[in-house]
Design a protein around this motif. Structure first.
Motif, PDB file in Angstrom:
ATOM      1  N   LEU A   3      -2.901 -16.341   4.497  1.00 42.76           N
ATOM      2  CA  LEU A   3      -2.647 -15.429   3.400  1.00 42.76           C
ATOM      3  C   LEU A   3      -2.322 -14.039   3.914  1.00 42.76           C
ATOM      4  CD1 LEU A   3      -5.616 -16.468   1.110  1.00 42.76           C
ATOM      5  CD2 LEU A   3      -3.220 -17.036   0.783  1.00 42.76           C
ATOM      6  N   SER A   4      -1.455 -13.302   3.199  1.00 37.44           N
ATOM      7  CA  SER A   4      -1.139 -11.925   3.540  1.00 37.44           C
ATOM      8  C   SER A   4      -1.644 -11.028   2.426  1.00 37.44           C
ATOM      9  CB  SER A   4       0.375 -11.769   3.698  1.00 37.44           C
ATOM     10  OG  SER A   4       0.713 -10.434   3.931  1.00 37.44           O
ATOM     11  N   PHE A   5      -2.262  -9.907   2.766  1.00 43.82           N
ATOM     12  CA  PHE A   5      -2.816  -8.996   1.776  1.00 43.82           C
ATOM     13  C   PHE A   5      -1.812  -7.866   1.554  1.00 43.82           C
ATOM     14  CE2 PHE A   5      -6.889 -10.914   1.869  1.00 43.82           C
ATOM     15  CZ  PHE A   5      -6.981 -11.435   3.141  1.00 43.82           C
ATOM     16  N   PHE A   6      -1.396  -7.721   0.307  1.00 40.11           N
ATOM     17  CA  PHE A   6      -0.210  -6.939   0.047  1.00 40.11           C
ATOM     18  C   PHE A   6      -0.491  -5.467  -0.266  1.00 40.11           C
ATOM     19  CE2 PHE A   6       2.592 -10.374   0.293  1.00 40.11           C
ATOM     20  CZ  PHE A   6       1.934 -11.471  -0.225  1.00 40.11           C
ATOM     21  N   SER A   7       0.332  -4.636   0.383  1.00 34.05           N
ATOM     22  CA  SER A   7       0.573  -3.238   0.061  1.00 34.05           C
ATOM     23  C   SER A   7      -0.587  -2.448  -0.492  1.00 34.05           C
ATOM     24  CB  SER A   7       1.716  -3.144  -0.957  1.00 34.05           C
ATOM     25  OG  SER A   7       2.927  -3.288  -0.316  1.00 34.05           O
ATOM     26  N   ILE A   8      -1.482  -1.984   0.351  1.00 34.06           N
ATOM     27  CA  ILE A   8      -2.436  -0.982  -0.104  1.00 34.06           C
ATOM     28  C   ILE A   8      -2.346   0.222   0.817  1.00 34.06           C
ATOM     29  CG2 ILE A   8      -3.996  -2.712  -1.032  1.00 34.06           C
ATOM     30  CD1 ILE A   8      -5.883  -2.093   1.229  1.00 34.06           C
ATOM     31  N   ILE A   9      -2.415   1.379   0.225  1.00 35.06           N
ATOM     32  CA  ILE A   9      -2.333   2.617   0.985  1.00 35.06           C
ATOM     33  C   ILE A   9      -3.683   3.292   0.888  1.00 35.06           C
ATOM     34  CG2 ILE A   9      -1.158   4.846   1.155  1.00 35.06           C
ATOM     35  CD1 ILE A   9       1.206   3.567  -0.260  1.00 35.06           C
ATOM     36  N   PHE A  10      -4.275   3.538   2.031  1.00 36.90           N
ATOM     37  CA  PHE A  10      -5.587   4.149   1.991  1.00 36.90           C
ATOM     38  C   PHE A  10      -5.779   5.031   3.214  1.00 36.90           C
ATOM     39  CE2 PHE A  10      -7.581   1.629   5.278  1.00 36.90           C
ATOM     40  CZ  PHE A  10      -6.760   0.525   5.308  1.00 36.90           C
ATOM     41  N   THR A 178       6.908   6.207  11.262  1.00 35.82           N
ATOM     42  CA  THR A 178       5.685   5.723  10.632  1.00 35.82           C
ATOM     43  C   THR A 178       4.981   4.643  11.443  1.00 35.82           C
ATOM     44  OG1 THR A 178       7.024   4.170   9.343  1.00 35.82           O
ATOM     45  CG2 THR A 178       6.501   6.273   8.309  1.00 35.82           C
ATOM     46  N   ALA A 179       5.647   4.106  12.463  1.00 31.46           N
ATOM     47  CA  ALA A 179       5.026   3.063  13.300  1.00 31.46           C
ATOM     48  C   ALA A 179       4.262   3.638  14.483  1.00 31.46           C
ATOM     49  CB  ALA A 179       6.108   2.105  13.805  1.00 31.46           C
ATOM     50  N   ALA A 180       4.189   4.948  14.593  1.00 30.97           N
ATOM     51  CA  ALA A 180       3.622   5.584  15.785  1.00 30.97           C
ATOM     52  C   ALA A 180       2.182   5.158  16.050  1.00 30.97           C
ATOM     53  CB  ALA A 180       3.701   7.100  15.659  1.00 30.97           C
ATOM     54  N   ALA A 181       1.325   5.190  15.029  1.00 33.77           N
ATOM     55  CA  ALA A 181      -0.106   4.956  15.247  1.00 33.77           C
ATOM     56  C   ALA A 181      -0.373   3.556  15.785  1.00 33.77           C
ATOM     57  CB  ALA A 181      -0.876   5.184  13.948  1.00 33.77           C
ATOM     58  N   THR A 404      -3.697  -3.330  15.395  1.00 36.70           N
ATOM     59  CA  THR A 404      -3.700  -2.761  14.044  1.00 36.70           C
ATOM     60  C   THR A 404      -3.140  -3.752  13.033  1.00 36.70           C
ATOM     61  OG1 THR A 404      -3.397  -0.543  14.955  1.00 36.70           O
ATOM     62  CG2 THR A 404      -2.901  -0.852  12.619  1.00 36.70           C
ATOM     63  N   GLY A 405      -3.942  -3.991  11.984  1.00 37.12           N
ATOM     64  CA  GLY A 405      -3.497  -4.898  10.930  1.00 37.12           C
ATOM     65  C   GLY A 405      -4.129  -4.619   9.588  1.00 37.12           C
ATOM     66  N   ALA A 406      -4.845  -3.464   9.479  1.00 38.29           N
ATOM     67  CA  ALA A 406      -5.510  -3.142   8.223  1.00 38.29           C
ATOM     68  C   ALA A 406      -5.398  -1.654   7.922  1.00 38.29           C
ATOM     69  CB  ALA A 406      -6.980  -3.573   8.270  1.00 38.29           C
ATOM     70  N   PRO A 407      -4.195  -1.191   7.523  1.00 37.09           N
ATOM     71  CA  PRO A 407      -2.968  -1.966   7.413  1.00 37.09           C
ATOM     72  C   PRO A 407      -2.070  -1.739   8.623  1.00 37.09           C
ATOM     73  CG  PRO A 407      -2.665   0.091   6.271  1.00 37.09           C
ATOM     74  CD  PRO A 407      -4.055   0.137   6.877  1.00 37.09           C
ATOM     75  N   ALA A 408      -0.989  -2.530   8.697  1.00 39.33           N
ATOM     76  CA  ALA A 408       0.098  -2.273   9.639  1.00 39.33           C
ATOM     77  C   ALA A 408       1.280  -1.713   8.855  1.00 39.33           C
ATOM     78  CB  ALA A 408       0.505  -3.560  10.352  1.00 39.33           C
ATOM     79  N   ARG A 409       2.083  -0.954   9.544  1.00 41.06           N
ATOM     80  CA  ARG A 409       3.285  -0.376   8.937  1.00 41.06           C
ATOM     81  C   ARG A 409       4.449  -1.319   9.224  1.00 41.06           C
ATOM     82  NH1 ARG A 409       3.462   3.122   4.799  1.00 41.06           N
ATOM     83  NH2 ARG A 409       4.933   4.839   5.057  1.00 41.06           N
ATOM     84  N   LEU A 410       5.224  -1.673   8.184  1.00 41.84           N
ATOM     85  CA  LEU A 410       6.255  -2.695   8.301  1.00 41.84           C
ATOM     86  C   LEU A 410       7.450  -2.347   7.431  1.00 41.84           C
ATOM     87  CD1 LEU A 410       3.642  -5.469   7.570  1.00 41.84           C
ATOM     88  CD2 LEU A 410       4.598  -5.078   9.845  1.00 41.84           C
ATOM     89  N   VAL A 416      12.269  -1.541   2.561  1.00 42.02           N
ATOM     90  CA  VAL A 416      11.366  -0.418   2.312  1.00 42.02           C
ATOM     91  C   VAL A 416      10.259  -0.415   3.358  1.00 42.02           C
ATOM     92  CG1 VAL A 416       9.702   0.569   0.682  1.00 42.02           C
ATOM     93  CG2 VAL A 416      11.848  -0.428  -0.153  1.00 42.02           C
ATOM     94  N   ILE A 417       9.957   0.751   3.915  1.00 47.94           N
ATOM     95  CA  ILE A 417       8.822   0.901   4.822  1.00 47.94           C
ATOM     96  C   ILE A 417       7.551   0.920   3.993  1.00 47.94           C
ATOM     97  CG2 ILE A 417       7.716   2.370   6.543  1.00 47.94           C
ATOM     98  CD1 ILE A 417      10.484   3.465   7.251  1.00 47.94           C
ATOM     99  N   MET A 418       6.604   0.045   4.353  1.00 41.85           N
ATOM    100  CA  MET A 418       5.405  -0.098   3.532  1.00 41.85           C
ATOM    101  C   MET A 418       4.230  -0.531   4.389  1.00 41.85           C
ATOM    102  SD  MET A 418       5.264  -3.686   3.517  1.00 41.85           S
ATOM    103  CE  MET A 418       4.468  -4.244   2.016  1.00 41.85           C
ATOM    104  N   ASP A 419       3.036  -0.517   3.787  1.00 42.98           N
ATOM    105  CA  ASP A 419       1.817  -1.008   4.431  1.00 42.98           C
ATOM    106  C   ASP A 419       1.545  -2.436   3.980  1.00 42.98           C
ATOM    107  OD1 ASP A 419       1.305   1.357   5.735  1.00 42.98           O
ATOM    108  OD2 ASP A 419      -0.054   2.122   4.204  1.00 42.98           O
ATOM    109  N   ASP A 420       1.103  -3.270   4.903  1.00 46.13           N
ATOM    110  CA  ASP A 420       0.614  -4.597   4.548  1.00 46.13           C
ATOM    111  C   ASP A 420      -0.501  -4.952   5.516  1.00 46.13           C
ATOM    112  OD1 ASP A 420       0.312  -6.962   3.202  1.00 46.13           O
ATOM    113  OD2 ASP A 420       2.417  -7.539   3.336  1.00 46.13           O
TER     114      ASP A 420
END
Length: 492
Positions: A3-10, A178-181, A404-410, A416-420
């Motif tokens: 499962l993939s956990f979708f788009s949260i920004i925190f 946005t992928a720097a971190a 990094t996977g909570a979240p990763a930038r993709l 669209v550049i987003m978090d997942d």
């Protein structure tokens, strides 16, 4: 598929609050998906039908020999083995054409084959024919791996995409954007600084689809060598299927300065589809194996697989935790062979750490691979609560490392550049940088590169089954690897 956990920004938040939010998103997301499936499902047109995995006794009559490997493997594949001191063996020989002809005469359709495991996939419309198949002298056994469903949700749906990234997604003064971190957390930028960006390395991405990769301008600069679909029946276009593979590919391949740079932007890529979005059945292990064998045959150096299985639509196909030994599941047996072919497999651990299963799935339990868990995107680098844990049944440490996977930038299928969130997306971060590391040290074997990454991770002295060997340090791996390569071998 995991499962993939979708788009949260925190931003910074405590572990308990994050856990609650993830649970809420997971429950609401699954409810919404089920509601949508209930509306959109249509009758499956090609049933009733069944697919069996037929194991053969030997390879007599294959028409090939080990003395002429370039007749069934690319020159690049053969050279990869030679460079690592590995030999082509009988598992590399294609399945016997004579045996396949014998099977096809029984009014069945052969839809796939595995040379490594000497099996063929047959599709039948009458299960009684399998008794005749089993009676053939060349057949060792057969196993039911797919049953036609009554109804399915349509896939390969078109979706609109953006032609350009949003201006607000640029980061002034930060080349990685946005992928720097996520790259800097594992010291990957240091490899890039010395020119190690994956050039000359070939990576296969095995996934469920790559929505709009052919249309989004940012992907036009990616060196995509080709695509293949191993799912039966094939999709009209893997570029119209799920965007899960699009996100995975973006983490490695994109090169858009000040917006988004992946971990191996100079590598070349094969995009391979093995995940059937319409059902979840054991045949996907065969599709995955066929994809891995294809990756080997065209000369890929690494495979990124953000897929995992343990529970299927039909209970008799599912696995129990005691079977997670790297040798029971068909897919895990295939995965465990890759290093002996000179290939590094980087596979996601899974996102079931918060459920009743909690453990890794298959092929994350395979031996001689890199299994990747997910950590938080903050300075604490705490483990993501959903990240699946080890060990394997035979007590090997899993995961191997975390990123990094909570979240990763993709970048998603809409461009669209987003978090997942998910181990699906921590995995390509590691895979791309392993390609860069291997580029720097081409004389090392797949096994040596994997061990070097483990040894230079921050938990190597006391590995556990949550973090594994910890957070990789790719710059330290490079330094140690180069030092050891230049040091004279002590006499005995």
């Amino acid at each position: 598929m995991e499962l993939s956990f979708f788009s949260i920004i925190f931003a910074a938040m405590n572990q308990r609050l994050l856990t609650v939010i993830i649970l809420m998103l997971l429950v609401s997301g699954l409810w919404a998906a089920n509601q949508q499936e209930g509306i959109r499902k249509v009758r499956y047109k090609n049933g009733p039908a069944w697919i069996y995995r037929v194991s053969l006794t030997d390879k007599d009559g294959s028409g090939y020999s080990l003395e002429h490997p370039t007749r069934f493997l690319s020159r690049r594949s053969v050279e990869r083995r030679k460079r690592q001191g590995l030999k082509v063996d009988s598992t590399d020989l294609p399945v016997s054409h004579r045996y396949m002809q014998l099977i096809e005469r029984r009014d069945v359709s052969i839809i796939g084959q595995s040379r490594w495991q000497n099996t063929v996939l047959i599709r039948v419309k009458d299960t009684t024919v399998i008794q005749t198949i089993n009676s053939l002298p060349c057949v060792k056994s057969s196993q039911l791996v797919w049953i036609a469903p009554d109804s399915v949700s349509p896939t390969a749906l078109k979706a609109k995409h953006h032609e350009h990234f949003e201006e607000r997604d640029s980061v002034t003064g930060e080349r990685y954007g946005t992928a720097a971190a996520q790259i800097k957390a594992v010291k990957g930028e240091r490899l890039h600084d010395i020119g190690m960006r994956g050039e000359g390395m070939m990576i296969a991405v095995i996934d469920g689809g790559f929505k709009n990769v052919n249309a989004i301008p940012a992907f036009h600069r990616v060196d995509i060598r080709g695509t293949r679909d191993f799912v039966y029946p094939q999709s009209p276009s893997i570029y119209a299927e799920t965007d899960h593979g699009t996100k995975v590919l973006s983490a490695m391949a994109l090169n858009e300065p000040y917006y988004y740079i992946g971990t191996a932007p100079k590598a070349s890529y094969w995009l391979l589809r093995s995940e059937d979005q319409q059902t979840e059945q054991a045949v996907e292990e065969d599709y995955w194996t066929m994809a891995a064998e294809f990756a080997d045959s065209v000369g890929c150096d690494l495979i990124n697989s953000s897929l995992g299985y343990h529970e299927y639509d039909h209970h008799f196909m599912s696995y129990q935790q005691w079977q997670l030994d790297g040798r029971t599941a068909f897919i895990s047996r295939s995965a465990s062979m890759l290093a002996a072919k000179g290939i590094i497999l980087v596979n996601s651990a899974g996102n079931l750490g918060m459920g009743t299963w909690k453990k890794i799935g298959v092929p994350a339990d395979a031996d001689h691979i890199m299994t990747v868990g997910a950590m938080m995107d903050d300075p604490s680098h705490k483990i993501a609560p959903f990240s699946s844990v080890g060990p394997t049944q035979d007590q090997r440490v899993k995961p191997d490392v975390v990123a990094t996977g909570a979240p990763a930038r993709l970048v998603n299928g809409r461009g669209v550049i987003m978090d997942d969130m998910g181990t699906s997306f921590s995995t390509p971060i590691v895979c791309g940088l392993m390609a860069c590391l291997w580029q720097a040290m081409p004389g090392k074997t797949a096994e040596e590169i994997m061990e070097l990454v483990r040894q230079t991770s921050n938990n190597y002295a006391h590995p556990d089954n949550i973090y594994g060997y910890g957070v990789p340090n790719f710059w330290r791996a490079y330094q140690i690897g180069m030092y050891n390569s230049q040091s004279p071998t002590p006499s005995r």
